[in-house]
Design a protein around this motif. Structure first.
Motif, PDB file in Angstrom:
ATOM      1  N   LEU A  30     -59.363  64.828 -95.425  1.00 62.36           N
ATOM      2  CA  LEU A  30     -59.174  64.890 -94.018  1.00 62.36           C
ATOM      3  C   LEU A  30     -58.717  66.241 -93.487  1.00 62.36           C
ATOM      4  N   ALA A  31     -59.528  66.647 -92.518  1.00 58.69           N
ATOM      5  CA  ALA A  31     -59.337  68.210 -92.126  1.00 58.69           C
ATOM      6  C   ALA A  31     -57.953  67.982 -90.943  1.00 58.69           C
ATOM      7  N   ALA A  59     -55.853  89.887 -91.040  1.00 51.52           N
ATOM      8  CA  ALA A  59     -55.593  88.340 -90.928  1.00 51.52           C
ATOM      9  C   ALA A  59     -56.351  87.463 -90.568  1.00 51.52           C
ATOM     10  N   LYS A  60     -57.069  87.997 -89.208  1.00 49.57           N
ATOM     11  CA  LYS A  60     -58.124  87.057 -88.765  1.00 49.57           C
ATOM     12  C   LYS A  60     -59.271  86.896 -89.576  1.00 49.57           C
ATOM     13  N   LYS A  61     -59.636  88.017 -90.266  1.00 47.27           N
ATOM     14  CA  LYS A  61     -60.841  87.997 -91.137  1.00 47.27           C
ATOM     15  C   LYS A  61     -60.653  86.950 -92.462  1.00 47.27           C
ATOM     16  N   LYS A  65     -61.643  82.775 -92.654  1.00 50.80           N
ATOM     17  CA  LYS A  65     -62.526  82.456 -93.691  1.00 50.80           C
ATOM     18  C   LYS A  65     -62.078  81.232 -94.728  1.00 50.80           C
ATOM     19  N   ALA A  66     -60.748  81.408 -94.761  1.00 51.81           N
ATOM     20  CA  ALA A  66     -59.984  80.366 -95.533  1.00 51.81           C
ATOM     21  C   ALA A  66     -59.763  78.817 -94.770  1.00 51.81           C
ATOM     22  N   HIS A  67     -60.011  78.996 -93.262  1.00 57.44           N
ATOM     23  CA  HIS A  67     -59.674  77.843 -92.709  1.00 57.44           C
ATOM     24  C   HIS A  67     -60.561  77.659 -91.698  1.00 57.44           C
ATOM     25  N   PRO A  68     -61.705  76.928 -91.792  1.00 61.56           N
ATOM     26  CA  PRO A  68     -62.708  76.667 -90.961  1.00 61.56           C
ATOM     27  C   PRO A  68     -62.329  76.288 -89.459  1.00 61.56           C
ATOM     28  N   ASN A  69     -61.148  75.507 -89.476  1.00 59.15           N
ATOM     29  CA  ASN A  69     -60.886  74.900 -88.410  1.00 59.15           C
ATOM     30  C   ASN A  69     -59.551  75.728 -87.488  1.00 59.15           C
ATOM     31  N   ALA A 291     -50.196  80.315 -88.589  1.00 61.10           N
ATOM     32  CA  ALA A 291     -51.295  79.821 -88.647  1.00 61.10           C
ATOM     33  C   ALA A 291     -51.326  78.630 -89.856  1.00 61.10           C
ATOM     34  N   GLU A 292     -50.828  78.642 -91.059  1.00 54.68           N
ATOM     35  CA  GLU A 292     -50.479  78.041 -91.715  1.00 54.68           C
ATOM     36  C   GLU A 292     -49.825  76.722 -91.289  1.00 54.68           C
TER      37      GLU A 292
END
Length: 326
Positions: A30-31, A59-61, A65-69, A291-292
């Motif tokens: 589940l995303a 951080a953006k890059k 990359k780690a979180h597509p959403n 973000a996380e």
């Protein structure tokens, strides 16, 4: 374990639990809900803000990359009005739902941030606080008290409580006051350490050069110069070299710039033996934590102070980031 580490571990454990639960339901993961995160920071007008911009883009890059959403939009501003206008665009055009902001000025950005928060934007303020703390959900900053305390303790110990010291302060701000108050609080316990004078040098190399020239003209016996910033320390070193003074034993800067950390690592300048960390990397940490947390639908602690550390030859490698502009 630091609060940052505990929080990050909790986020990671929670993410792992979600994946495991999803796997139990036919393997469909589940995303998390998409997050649009805006980052508003000063432009790279000098070394430290150059580091802020570099770490924000790192951080953006890495996080996208780690979180597509996750979508991160980074905006840089050369002054407070420009930052306020960009913030309005982030809210109305980009339609961010989360914000990490390093305010150009505290008072000028408070109302624009208040307006963003009224649009249900989650707000993390970094380093320079707003005049109204209610405008923010979270505040992340370096430890300015430790920034002043650590060099004072280092000087007092190394010189056995006896030294002639001059100091270069930054810009008249609450941030600078915190550092100076912490520095002088330690020195007040050592009556044989004489603070001959302290002047503002505006975190600027050229201003620091001029202030140090004045100190060197007026005082014939100086043991230590506390520059309170690595950019200022470079100006201090230039003035000492030009005056051909041999009485100064040490220059203590601040913020852990890669130039100073490399100097400590290499032992290439006997006047630079130690530093105190106050890395622009805290913008990376603030973006990552925000973000996380938002991807999990969680909130950060209301206040988090990132510790400052004494940097010496023994641990300098931990604070050396050669790819950073600062």
């Amino acid at each position: 374990m630091s609060e940052v580490a505990r929080f990050s571990r909790r986020v990671l454990l929670g993410t792992g639990l979600a994946v495991a639960m999803a796997a139990g339901f036919g393997g469909a993961v589940l995303a998390a809900d998409p997050v649009k995160l805006g980052v508003s920071i000063p432009a790279a007008t000098h070394g430290f803000t150059g580091g802020i911009v570099w770490w924000a883009n790192e951080a953006k890059k890495e996080l996208e990359k780690a979180h597509p959403n996750l979508k991160i939009t980074v905006k840089t501003a050369s002054n407070a009005p420009e930052q306020a206008n960009q913030l309005q665009d982030l809210v109305t055009v980009t339609k961010i739902d989360s914000l990490v902001i390093f305010p150009f000025e505290s008072a000028a950005l408070t109302q624009p941030v208040v307006q963003a928060k009224k649009k249900n934007v989650y707000v993390t303020v970094v380093d320079r606080g707003l005049t109204d703390p209610n405008a923010q959900d979270a505040y992340i900053a370096g430890d300015n008290t430790a920034f002043g305390r650590i060099p004072a303790e280092y000087i007092a110990k190394k010189y056995n409580g006896k030294a002639n010291v001059v100091a270069l302060r930054g810009i008249p701000t609450t941030l600078d006051n915190e550092r100076w108050d912490a520095f002088t609080a330690v020195m007040s316990k050592h009556p044989d350490i004489k603070i001959l004078d302290a002047k503002y040098a505006n975190w600027n190399r050229d201003d620091a050069f001029k202030v140090t020239q004045d100190f060197l003209t007026r005082f014939k016996d100086i043991d230590v110069i506390w520059a309170a910033d690595d950019d200022m320390a470079i100006g201090v070193l230039k003035a000492i070299d030009q005056a051909k003074r041999t009485d100064v034993k040490e220059v203590f800067g601040g913020a852990g710039s890669k130039v100073m950390v490399k100097t400590i690592l290499d032992g290439s300048n006997p006047l630079i033996q130690a530093d105190v960390s106050y890395s622009p990397k805290f913008i990376y940490d603030a973006i990552k934590l925000t973000a996380e947390a938002r991807l999990k639908g969680e909130k950060l602690p209301a206040t988090h102070i990132i510790p400052s550390s004494l940097i010496t030859k023994e641990n300098a490698k931990e604070f050396y980031f050669p790819d950073s502009p600062y």
